[in-house]
Design a protein around this motif. Structure first.
Motif, PDB file in Angstrom:
ATOM      1  N   MET A 255      -3.064   4.562  32.140  1.00  0.00           N
ATOM      2  CA  MET A 255      -4.445   4.348  31.678  1.00  0.00           C
ATOM      3  C   MET A 255      -4.578   4.091  30.178  1.00  0.00           C
ATOM      4  O   MET A 255      -5.331   3.188  29.776  1.00  0.00           O
ATOM      5  CB  MET A 255      -5.350   5.505  32.107  1.00  0.00           C
TER       6      MET A 255
ATOM      7  N   SER B  23      -6.150   0.636  28.673  1.00  0.00           N
ATOM      8  CA  SER B  23      -7.372   0.688  27.851  1.00  0.00           C
ATOM      9  C   SER B  23      -7.187  -0.035  26.521  1.00  0.00           C
ATOM     10  O   SER B  23      -8.126  -0.118  25.725  1.00  0.00           O
ATOM     11  CB  SER B  23      -7.752   2.145  27.567  1.00  0.00           C
ATOM     12  N   ASP B  24      -5.983  -0.497  26.239  1.00  0.00           N
ATOM     13  CA  ASP B  24      -5.704  -1.206  24.987  1.00  0.00           C
ATOM     14  C   ASP B  24      -6.510  -2.508  24.950  1.00  0.00           C
ATOM     15  O   ASP B  24      -6.349  -3.365  25.828  1.00  0.00           O
ATOM     16  CB  ASP B  24      -4.196  -1.509  24.932  1.00  0.00           C
TER      17      ASP B  24
ATOM     18  N   GLN C  35     -13.353   0.376  38.271  1.00  0.00           N
ATOM     19  CA  GLN C  35     -13.356   0.528  36.804  1.00  0.00           C
ATOM     20  C   GLN C  35     -12.347  -0.431  36.158  1.00  0.00           C
ATOM     21  O   GLN C  35     -12.639  -1.080  35.154  1.00  0.00           O
ATOM     22  CB  GLN C  35     -13.014   1.969  36.411  1.00  0.00           C
ATOM     23  N   LEU C  36     -11.165  -0.518  36.749  1.00  0.00           N
ATOM     24  CA  LEU C  36     -10.115  -1.381  36.196  1.00  0.00           C
ATOM     25  C   LEU C  36     -10.503  -2.856  36.288  1.00  0.00           C
ATOM     26  O   LEU C  36     -10.118  -3.662  35.432  1.00  0.00           O
ATOM     27  CB  LEU C  36      -8.790  -1.139  36.940  1.00  0.00           C
TER      28      LEU C  36
ATOM     29  N   ARG D 137     -12.000  -4.885  33.241  1.00  0.00           N
ATOM     30  CA  ARG D 137     -11.214  -5.450  32.139  1.00  0.00           C
ATOM     31  C   ARG D 137     -10.022  -6.273  32.599  1.00  0.00           C
ATOM     32  O   ARG D 137      -9.482  -7.081  31.865  1.00  0.00           O
ATOM     33  CB  ARG D 137     -10.699  -4.327  31.237  1.00  0.00           C
TER      34      ARG D 137
END
Ligand SMILES: [Zn+2]
Length: 258
Positions: free
Chosen positions: A41, A45-46, A69-70, A73
């Motif tokens: 994670m 999140s980068d 959620q993933l 992005r």
């Protein structure tokens, strides 16, 4: 043109012990897969990184919220429905189920274990691209030495091969990353990125979990957990100045426009 880095993870139930005759329950397969995803994670999140997550619909059904959620992005693509079994209808069913979960189109496929299925089946199931080609020779698995190492078209499908070195087609996949000395792997990867203009790489979340008690060969679990994650973070950090991280979907679209 700026070289493109296609970083992917096969997000799946951890069924590999079954291949080696070691029993692991479906519930434990899921838990190990999820634990690995949790470890990734911070990397996912980068803000500089966009990845493609090839996900089984089975895993996404279990962890729907995480996949949703993933999907904000990263690209969610299909790794079929189940990792341990396959029927032709799983191609379409997994694409539709994943699409329903993330409320976006799902256009990409990677088959578990790079299994080859008829190209017509993939096209009929509605996929635009396939990332299940490893254009090298893996003893006991497949010999794809004759296949292209760059994006190519086949019967209405776009194929994005996994990367191999430009010299001798040494695989740059997860097992090489784990087993090669870091400097050697980095050199091969950067050379391929420069020569080919892209890198197509794949890993699995469960590689970053302690799976030493599941009867797997040492070369498949070497450097597990935090050391391997450190190695991956270092690699990504070193890659950043050499290219842009984009999804397979964007790469395929950009290439079509060129
Ligand atoms: Zn897989």
């Amino acid at each position: 043109m700026i070289p493109k880095i296609l970083l992917s993870f096969d997000v799946e139930e951890f069924d590999m012990p079954l291949e080696y005759g070691f029993n692991i329950s479906p519930a434990d397969q899921m838990k190990v897969g999820k634990l690995g995803l949790d470890r990734l994670m911070p990397l996912l999140s980068d803000p500089d990184i966009q990845c493609t997550l090839f996900t089984t619909a089975n895993f996404a059904n279990e962890y729907t919220n995480d996949i949703q959620q993933l999907a904000k992005r990263h690209e969610i693509a299909s790794h079929t429905f189940y990792h341990s079994s396959y029927a032709t209808e799983d191609l379409k069913n997994s694409r539709e189920r994943l699409s329903e979960i993330i409320q976006k189109d799902v256009v990409g496929l990677r088959m578990p274990r790079m299994k080859q299925v008829p190209v017509g089946d993939i096209v009929n199931a509605g996929y635009a691209y396939d990332a299940s080609i490893h254009p090298t020779w893996l003893p006991g698995r497949y010999n794809n030495f004759q296949l292209p190492t760059s994006l190519y078209h086949e019967a209405g499908l776009i194929r994005v091969p996994a990367s191999v070195s430009t010299f001798c087609r040494i695989p740059l996949f997860w097992l090489s990353f784990k087993n090669f000395p870091y400097s050697m792997y980095l050199k091969l990867a950067l050379h391929t990125l420069k020569k080919q203009g892209f890198l197509s790489l794949y890993f699995h979340p469960w590689e970053f979990v302690d799976v030493s008690s599941y009867g797997l060969p040492h070369y498949t679990i070497k450097g597990c957990q935090s050391m391997l994650l450190q190695k991956l973070n270092r690699f990504i950090s070193d890659l950043k100045s050499h290219g842009t991280f984009i999804s397979y979907q964007d790469f395929v679209q950009n290439q079509s426009q060129d």
